[in-house]
Scaffold this motif. Structure first.
Motif, PDB file in Angstrom:
ATOM      1  N   SER A 164       0.819  -1.203   0.000  1.00 47.69           N
ATOM      2  CA  SER A 164       0.000   0.000   0.000  1.00 47.69           C
ATOM      3  C   SER A 164       0.863   1.267   0.000  1.00 47.69           C
ATOM      4  N   ARG A 165       0.231   2.375  -0.356  1.00 48.67           N
ATOM      5  CA  ARG A 165       0.824   3.703  -0.243  1.00 48.67           C
ATOM      6  C   ARG A 165      -0.203   4.621   0.397  1.00 48.67           C
ATOM      7  N   ALA A 166       0.256   5.694   0.976  1.00 49.78           N
ATOM      8  CA  ALA A 166      -0.643   6.609   1.673  1.00 49.78           C
ATOM      9  C   ALA A 166      -1.649   7.257   0.738  1.00 49.78           C
ATOM     10  N   ASP A 167      -1.298   7.391  -0.564  1.00 49.22           N
ATOM     11  CA  ASP A 167      -2.200   8.069  -1.489  1.00 49.22           C
ATOM     12  C   ASP A 167      -3.255   7.138  -2.083  1.00 49.22           C
ATOM     13  N   LEU A 168      -3.260   5.876  -1.687  1.00 43.87           N
ATOM     14  CA  LEU A 168      -4.278   4.942  -2.167  1.00 43.87           C
ATOM     15  C   LEU A 168      -5.460   4.932  -1.197  1.00 43.87           C
ATOM     16  N   PRO A 169      -6.692   4.827  -1.702  1.00 45.87           N
ATOM     17  CA  PRO A 169      -7.850   4.755  -0.802  1.00 45.87           C
ATOM     18  C   PRO A 169      -7.729   3.572   0.145  1.00 45.87           C
TER      19      PRO A 169
END
Length: 894
Positions: A164-169
């Motif tokens: 995951s990344r922080a900018d993904l929902p």
């Protein structure tokens, strides 16, 4: 902390952020142009070029991703997006969501061996509301997208985010799948398109159906405005043969033959014929406008509907009466000939026509029961409208926005027609090595009316799913060698999911056997059971009530009124999220990103819970950090490390509603007190790109799961909708979802290589070990000798083997996908498992010229036996064969 943004607040934040940042950002250059942040997927031609592009996207990504491009889809027999995803390492698919077995088309996607509810699927970065066409799955209220509604023709590319990344929902504790459509200004020609005409042939149903898909794109000469339109209409017939243990129980402890007393028995052993016609229709429309080189908008809309009318005929051998007496009066029958008991389960028994001769006669006993379940208006649909904006405020600052709404639903009448055939030549069954119940009903080719009348049951179930969303993101490029990019943003959603269920009332005249005329009765067709052995008599063909007769019977005598309030629910859920993320490169060979996402969730649940309240409110805040590191370890060697915390919310049907089976007096309940499933994830991998279109990758993954769903077992009182007296209360064996602890560890290996002369191979293998780590006294992971602590949805072994050949005029691709046994679900306190099985698919393409290609595709060539069974493998719930599918057609590009 309370963080919530409605669309108005999100718009205000967009203005404030722009005003503040534009004061410090350099002025935009007049002639600057937007960076190319998309891949021209439509220009890729051929399997090898598409594979190379997919590998390049994977190699360049800072996080752990897998990519499928449009040409990958175009060269495989993929009829929905899930078909395409099943070939990716670490991805598995399911074609059913309950204990009903496969329905012949992939419907849900799982990542890393975890349940599909832990995978978030988006389309162009936003949610797509969907439903299910099958009644129990509608009631289950899953969050996972129903891929039946998403034809593979939509794909520009698919990006599977395993880290995951922080900018993904948020929403994907196991990972995220984003389906990217093609966009109008990605095309190089002013006018271009593709039209595909196909015929789809079902070998089992012996039906051939038409299929049409067309995409047309136009853009102006200066590429400032374009419009893309896509339509599809795809029909297929399905015929599934099955053997079902409809009612497993224990014989009476007082049964006079001691060897058979208190043993597991199949009271109703069914030979099942499932028939369905599916028609998927819809379209996608997108307009893209560049107001100037720095400001652009995309407006898109989508609609898809699946008409899925279906009929399920279950011809059942009846041993209830011999073991309990005609009319259950205790005057039992005596077996004819030998019987067999294996591990406490009766695997072979037959009661002949004289079984009751020494105990009062067979008056009131039945040798066969036939249920015809009809769902003539089963349907699910999905739609959305979405507006994306992009503003290059300066050379360094970019703002993007997204606002839209999506809604979907599902509905079906689920009506049963039941009739009994009198005791004539006897009844019994045996179980073969594959778990198939072989019926022994010598008089089963003729309906012998008993005077007991016609039984009827049914309901009308519908669900509605809607979400409004708004999102704002900012990207700032810095003049810094270490941290070169900072991103931040906010997202708000308002979601509502409801389920309505109406009980069926029958006119008194509906129960007369006189309605069943000779014209209402037919017989099963030759080889109706897919070659499965169902009766020891050669050429045996049971009597069958016609589907259209049952539909007419329902239309004439049934009404649907009166809410089944103990199964309905209404859930409102609002979320607000914000994040900040930095992309960094401390050295030429090292890059990555670090960020944190904070999300607030508010739930308002209205539902029935025995002994509970009518409504429940709760809210929770989650902090979700993430770190992705990428290192060039050598010229063609890439290493990766990812750490993140993920979040998935329980399915709506786990929070509210009840799925009750009145005949068996069991079901699946709900729990509005459930917390989200939270995961701490580690991912470590190495990728060697040793040649063009070639790679070898090895990865290790581990997750600690807090709140993973397990099921406890309770005895609860519900109203029995099938009881003769309305309002009758009965005690049900209920499986209730609860939060518990779990872990997932595993590894995956991927090998892909071009072998030269147009040949190539692609292989991958995933090993997953998912375990519930906390014992649950009332569950199946309980510390007992027979406990099962595997996580739901986990197959230990998943592999894909593929080979291809391609030259300028011809291409061929063969692919085999396999997953091992996994825990499918829980009902009445018992786990159900799906046996391991694989699917072999083939695609052939011949290019007549640059514009026209001829296609032939085949799905499910091995046509495996799909077996669903309880923890005790001697009690098989169902064995199914879905049949092979063939597709032939022409594709025209211009």
């Amino acid at each position: 902390m309370k963080l919530q943004l409605n669309p108005v607040a999100a718009a205000a934040l967009f203005v404030v952020s722009t005003a503040a940042l534009s004061q410090t950002a350099p002025a935009p250059a007049a002639a600057a142009s937007a960076p190319d942040d998309g891949v021209q997927q439509v220009e890729v031609t051929g399997i090898r070029a598409a594979m190379q592009q997919s590998l390049q996207s994977k190699r360049n990504s800072s996080s752990r991703v897998e990519v499928i491009t449009a040409e990958d889809v175009g060269k495989m027999p993929d009829k929905n997006v899930a078909d395409s995803l099943q070939r990716i390492p670490g991805v598995t698919t399911t074609s059913a969501g309950s204990a009903e077995g496969s329905f012949g088309e992939n419907e849900h996607v799982q990542l890393r061996g975890l349940s599909s509810q832990l995978t978030l699927t988006t389309l162009n970065g936003h949610l797509v509301s969907t439903g299910d066409w099958y009644g129990p799955n509608i009631a289950a209220g899953g969050r996972s997208v129903t891929f039946t509604l998403l034809p593979s023709d939509l794909i520009g590319r698919v990006v599977v985010n395993k880290s995951s990344r922080a900018d993904l929902p948020e929403g994907g504790a196991a990972g995220n799948v984003d389906i990217e459509t093609r966009h109008p200004l990605d095309f190089k020609k002013t006018l271009s398109g593709v039209v595909t005409l196909e015929a789809a042939h079902s070998e089992a149903a012996k039906k051939t159906d038409p299929s049409l898909s067309a995409l047309i794109n136009w853009k102006n000469n200066d590429s400032s405005f374009g419009i893309l339109g896509q339509v599809f209409s795809q029909t297929r017939h399905l015929q599934r043969a099955g053997s079902e243990g409809v009612w497993w129980d224990k014989t009476p402890a007082t049964y006079p033959i001691a060897d058979l007393a208190g043993k597991n028995v199949s009271y109703l052993s069914g030979a099942v014929l499932f028939e369905q016609e599916r028609k998927r229709e819809g379209g996608y429309l997108e307009a893209q406008l560049k107001v100037d080189p720095r400001l652009s908008f995309n407006l898109s809309g989508f609609y898809s509907t699946v008409d899925a009318k279906n009929y399920n005929t279950n011809f059942m051998a009846d041993t209830v009466n011999p073991f309990n007496g005609p009319g259950w009066n205790g005057k039992t029958g005596t077996p004819t000939g030998d019987y067999t008991v294996n591990n406490g389960t009766i695997s072979n028994v037959f009661f002949g026509k004289d079984a009751f001769a020494n105990n009062g006669g067979s008056a009131g006993a039945f040798s066969a029961v036939e249920d015809v379940a009809i769902r003539p208006d089963a349907k699910t649909d999905s739609k959305f409208i979405n507006l994306d904006g992009k503003w290059l405020v300066s050379d360094n600052l970019t703002l993007t926005s997204k606002i839209g709404t999506t809604n979907g639903g599902a509905r079906t009448k689920d009506v049963g027609f039941e009739v009994w055939s009198g005791w004539d030549q006897g009844s019994g069954y045996s179980v073969n090595k594959d778990g198939i119940l072989i019926l022994n009903v010598p008089g089963g080719d003729t309906l012998t009316k008993t005077g007991a009348g016609i039984g009827g049951w049914g309901s009308y179930t519908s669900s509605a799913d809607r979400e409004n969303y708004a999102q704002l993101d900012a990207t700032l490029h810095l003049d810094n060698d270490f941290v070169h990019t900072v991103k931040w943003g906010a997202r708000a959603t308002s979601h509502r999911r409801s389920l309505t269920k109406l009980n069926m009332q029958l006119d008194a005249a509906a129960k007369s056997e006189d309605l069943i005329t000779d014209a209402a009765i037919t017989h099963y067709s030759d080889n109706w059971y897919g070659g499965l052995p169902v009766n020891p008599t050669p050429g045996f063909s049971p009597w069958k009530i016609r589907n259209d007769f049952v539909v007419d019977w329902m239309n004439q005598y049934a009404t649907f009124a009166g809410h089944a309030t103990q199964q309905e629910f209404d859930i409102k859920e609002k979320t607000g999220a914000g994040y900040v993320m930095a992309e960094f490169s401390p050295a030429d060979t090292i890059s990555g990103d670090f960020g944190v996402r904070v999300v607030r969730t508010n739930e308002d649940i209205e539902a029935f819970l025995p002994g509970g309240q009518p409504s429940y409110k709760k809210s929770f805040t989650d902090v979700l950090p993430s770190l992705n590191l990428r290192a060039d370890l050598g010229k063609d060697l890439v290493g990766r490390l990812a750490l993140n915390r993920g979040l998935s919310r329980p399915d709506y049907g786990q929070l509210a509603g009840n799925d009750l089976r009145d005949l068996q007096h069991n079901g699946v309940g709900s729990n509005p007190y459930l917390d989200p499933i939270r995961s701490n994830n580690l991912d470590l991998s190495a990728e060697w790109y040793f040649a063009p279109k070639s790679a070898l990758a090895v990865g290790f993954f581990a997750s600690k799961l807090d709140g993973v769903i397990a099921y406890g077992h309770q005895q609860l009182d519900y109203i029995d909708a099938s009881a003769p007296v309305p309002g009758t209360v009965a005690t049900y064996d209920i499986s209730s979802p609860v939060n518990t602890q779990g872990r997932m560890t595993g590894f995956e290996v991927m090998f892909q290589a071009g072998l030269g002369m147009g040949f190539g191979v692609d292989l991958n293998y995933t090993r997953s070990n998912g375990r519930q780590t906390d014992k649950l006294a009332t569950g199946t992971c309980n510390g007992s000798a027979t406990e099962d602590c595997t996580l739901y949805g986990t197959s230990k072994d998943v592999y894909n083997v593929g080979a291809y050949f391609e030259n300028d005029s011809f291409s061929a691709r063969l692919a085999y996908s396999h997953r091992s046994t996994y825990k499918l679900g829980n009902r009445g306190g018992a786990d159900y498992f799906q046996n391991g099985n694989g699917q072999l698919n083939l695609a052939l393409n011949y290019n007549v010229n640059d514009m026209i290609a001829l296609t032939f595709e085949a799905q499910n060539l091995t046509d495996p036996l799909l077996k669903v069974y309880k923890t005790d493998t001697t009690q098989v719930a169902g064995v199914y064969k879905a049949g092979k599918m063939y597709f032939g057609g022409v594709r025209v590009k211009f």
